[in-house]
Design an enzyme around this catalytic site. Structure first.
Site, short mmCIF file in Angstrom:
data_model
loop_
_atom_site.label_atom_id
_atom_site.label_comp_id
_atom_site.label_asym_id
_atom_site.label_seq_id
_atom_site.Cartn_x
_atom_site.Cartn_y
_atom_site.Cartn_z
N HIS A 149 0.83 -1.20 0.00
CA HIS A 149 0.00 0.00 0.00
C HIS A 149 0.87 1.25 0.00
CE1 HIS A 149 -1.80 -3.37 2.27
NE2 HIS A 149 -2.72 -3.22 1.36
S1 FES Z 1 2.00 -0.58 3.10
FE1 FES Z 1 0.39 -1.91 3.67
S2 FES Z 1 1.50 -3.63 4.29
FE2 FES Z 1 3.08 -2.27 3.81
#
Ligand code: FES
Ligand code: HEM
Lengths: 184, 417
Positions: A149
């Site tokens: 993410h």
């Molecule tokens: S940014 Fe969501 S798990 Fe690493």
């Protein structure tokens, strides 16, 4: 007659009070009993004794060249061990704490500033960040980048940008000798 | 008394002692059903059939499956290559989950459009949302079982959602895992729960049906049947219609199984799980994508988790958010527009959930997430106050027969008979 009646009523009230007490007390006992029975059923889910026993490993770090990193497995998770370059150490040490989401100085995060040892698990939702191998994306702060993410970590493994709330975790470890560390 | 209905003496003997035949006759044969139901009313029975298919194929898969991190992936490959008809059973189970969700999503949107969640069907609706939640948990744990890369990292990301809970989050995650990461204890318990939960679903489905049969089906007009002239017996009218729908459904299902069995899956799940390396782009199964998009739209960890669970929670209170007394969207001109916008919003969320979380996709996810909640929390309550509904037909029969004077007369005649 009247007197007798009130007497009777009074004793009934007392009896009623006793009954209530007995009812409440038995509900309470049944509740405690149910909780006592439920606990083993729930607690069996927690890590078993042998899982807990797997807790420590030893790693030889003498073969890690400057600028290189290795990944070892500890408690089923990747642990990153990075032999940092002078440049990386300097840039990690020169960051103002006020710029950090989870303020922590580089000194607090290392025993020997040359070797950064941390759990390679993104503090957002647990993916393994990229940046260990040469050629992998290292994010905007030249450390690690989590592709899941989009969390960016700096050369001290501190969160700089993205949804992760905390810096990469430092596991308990110590230097057994100059070239051997014991994690856990 | 009721046993007199049956000519077979054995049936009569049993029914007198255990009125199971009377029960079936009452609920599946003579059960009065509105005569104007359209094909959207097929999806309830299709969901039931899907559940049975999942349970039957699941149990036979479990006969060859090994829930251990060293053997799970191999055992699924063995099912695919060596076990007699194993490839078929697994492809039915794998695609069956997707088809089950397709059917249930259509079933839910049917309810949303025709106001089937309104009084007196609130509990029926709530039980349905509960079934959706249980299905999601079941499918999530099932997807972990083949122990491929997506299994492992899906399990890691989803269980980590609970670490967002303040103070006790990390202890909860450790307890879910039974260790310090997703590992063998996790796989074991997921298998146990994956086996259990479909049977819990069966229990809730039974309650769902009891609640349904209390007041009978809603219908496209959304007004109650005013008497026997507005209904037909379930058998043969709707049994035959349900069977026709089922044959269409099974044809599509078979086409997927035999021609595109991996279309709805992800190729990375054919790589054995590797706890040391996350795939470059992880996505959940398609049926979770709208919720995943909502999770990622919120830049805060706890906030994202709350929004994702909130997206389902809001369905539970829907009967009290939409206060309009008119059930069917056919008679609510403004609601109808917003219904289609909402459907488009959900599809958009599904698309965005599958895209990488960067650039324009993040912005769009946020807009779509905001709209999702706006629809339930602002638009529906507001519409129930400001919208002027169209006039309702006087009865189901009138609406079916075109509502002309002739038709009215015809139904009046019927009424007398
Ligand atoms: S940014 Fe969501 S798990 Fe690493
Ligand atoms: C609500 C019903 C069910 C749903 C939605 C469901 C869903 C799933 C899903 C999505 C998978 C992963 C398929 C794959 O990618 O390979 C799976 C696997 C599996 N399920 Fe189920 N399942 C259900 C019922 C059951 C039942 C009742 C059993 C009985 C034990 C079962 C046993 C299994 C087994 C053994 C696997 C692993 C083999 C495989 O991956 O194909 N399932 N399930």
């Amino acid at each position: 007659m009247v007197k007798k009646n009130t007497e009777k009523k009074g004793s009934r009230e007392i009896q009623q009070g006793r009954r209530d007490f007995i009812v409440v007390a038995s509900y309470a006992m049944a509740g405690i009993g149910a909780a006592a029975v439920a606990w083993p059923l729930i607690d069996q889910m927690n890590p078993a004794a042998d899982t807990l026993a797997l807790a420590s490993i030893e790693v030889d770090i003498s073969k890690i060249e400057v600028g290189q990193a290795i990944t070892v497995k500890w408690r089923g998770k990747p642990v990153f061990i990075k032999h940092r370059t002078e440049g990386e150490i300097n840039s990690a040490q020169s960051v103002e704490l006020s710029q950090l989401k989870d303020p922590q100085s580089d000194v607090e995060r290392v025993i020997n500033p040359k070797f950064l040892v941390m759990v390679g698990v993104c503090t957002h939702l647990g993916c393994v960040p990229l940046g260990q191998k040469t050629g992998e994306i290292r994010g905007e702060y030249n450390g690690w980048f989590c592709p899941c993410h989009g969390s960016h970590y700096d050369s001290s493994g501190r969160i700089r940008k993205g949804p992760a709330p905390l810096n990469l975790e430092i596991p308990p470890y110590q230097f057994a000798s100059n070239s051997l560390i014991k994690i856990g | 008394m009721s046993a007199d209905k049956f000519s077979n003496p054995v049936v009569r003997w049993i029914d007198h002692r255990l009125p199971i035949f009377s029960f079936m006759d009452h609920e599946l044969n003579e059960y009065p059903t509105p005569k104007n139901l359209n094909y959207f009313w097929n999806f309830g029975s299709l969901a039931g059939v899907s559940l049975v298919i999942m349970i039957v194929t699941g149990i036979v898969l479990a006969m060859s499956y090994t829930p251990h991190v060293d053997h799970a992936f191999q055992s699924v490959e063995r099912i695919m290559r060596d076990v007699n008809h194993g490839w078929l059973l697994r492809y039915i189970h794998m695609n069956g989950a997707s088809f089950f969700f397709i059917v249930v999503f259509i079933h839910i949107f049917r309810g949303l459009y025709y106001g089937s969640y309104k009084a007196p069907r609130e509990l029926l609706w709530i039980l349905g949302v509960l079934i959706l939640l249980l299905m999601m948990a079941t499918a999530f744990m099932g997807y972990v079982l083949p122990w491929g890369q997506m299994s492992f990292w899906g399990a890691t990301v989803i269980t980590n959602l609970f670490s967002a809970i303040p103070f006790i989050g990390d202890s909860i995650v450790t307890m879910l895992w039974g260790g310090f990461s997703v590992d063998n204890p996790t796989l074991n318990r997921f298998f146990a729960l994956h086996y259990l939960m479909p049977f819990l679903i069966v229990g809730v489905v039974i309650l769902h049906l009891v609640a349904l049969h209390r007041f009978g089906s809603n219908n496209p007009i959304g007004i109650d049947p005013s008497g026997p002239q507005d209904t037909v017996p379930f058998h043969p009218y709707y049994t035959i219609k349900d069977f026709f729908g089922l044959s269409v459904f099974l044809s599509l299902f078979a086409a997927a199984i035999f021609f595109f069995p991996n279309f709805m899956g992800h190729p990375d799940n054919y790589i054995p799980a590797n706890p040391m390396q996350t795939p470059a782009h992880i996505v959940p199964e398609w049926y979770f994508l709208p919720f995943y998009a909502i999770l990622r739209a919120v830049p805060d960890k706890l906030g994202g988790v709350l929004a994702m669970f909130g997206a389902i929670a809001v369905l539970f209170i829907l009967p009290w958010l939409d206060r309009s007394p008119i059930r069917s969207g056919n008679f609510r001109p403004i609601f109808r527009i917003f219904f289609w916008v909402f459907l488009a919003d959900c599809i958009a969320l599904g698309y965005l959930g599958g895209m990488p979380a960067e650039g324009i996709y993040v912005v769009l996810s946020r807009v779509a997430t905001a709209w999702y909640f706006l629809h339930f929390l602002v638009i529906l309550p507001l519409l129930s106050v400001i919208e002027t509904p169209k006039p309702l037909p006087q009865s189901l029969s009138k609406s079916v027969l075109g509502g002309t004077a002739m038709a009215g007369a015809a139904s009046a005649v019927k009424e007398k008979m």
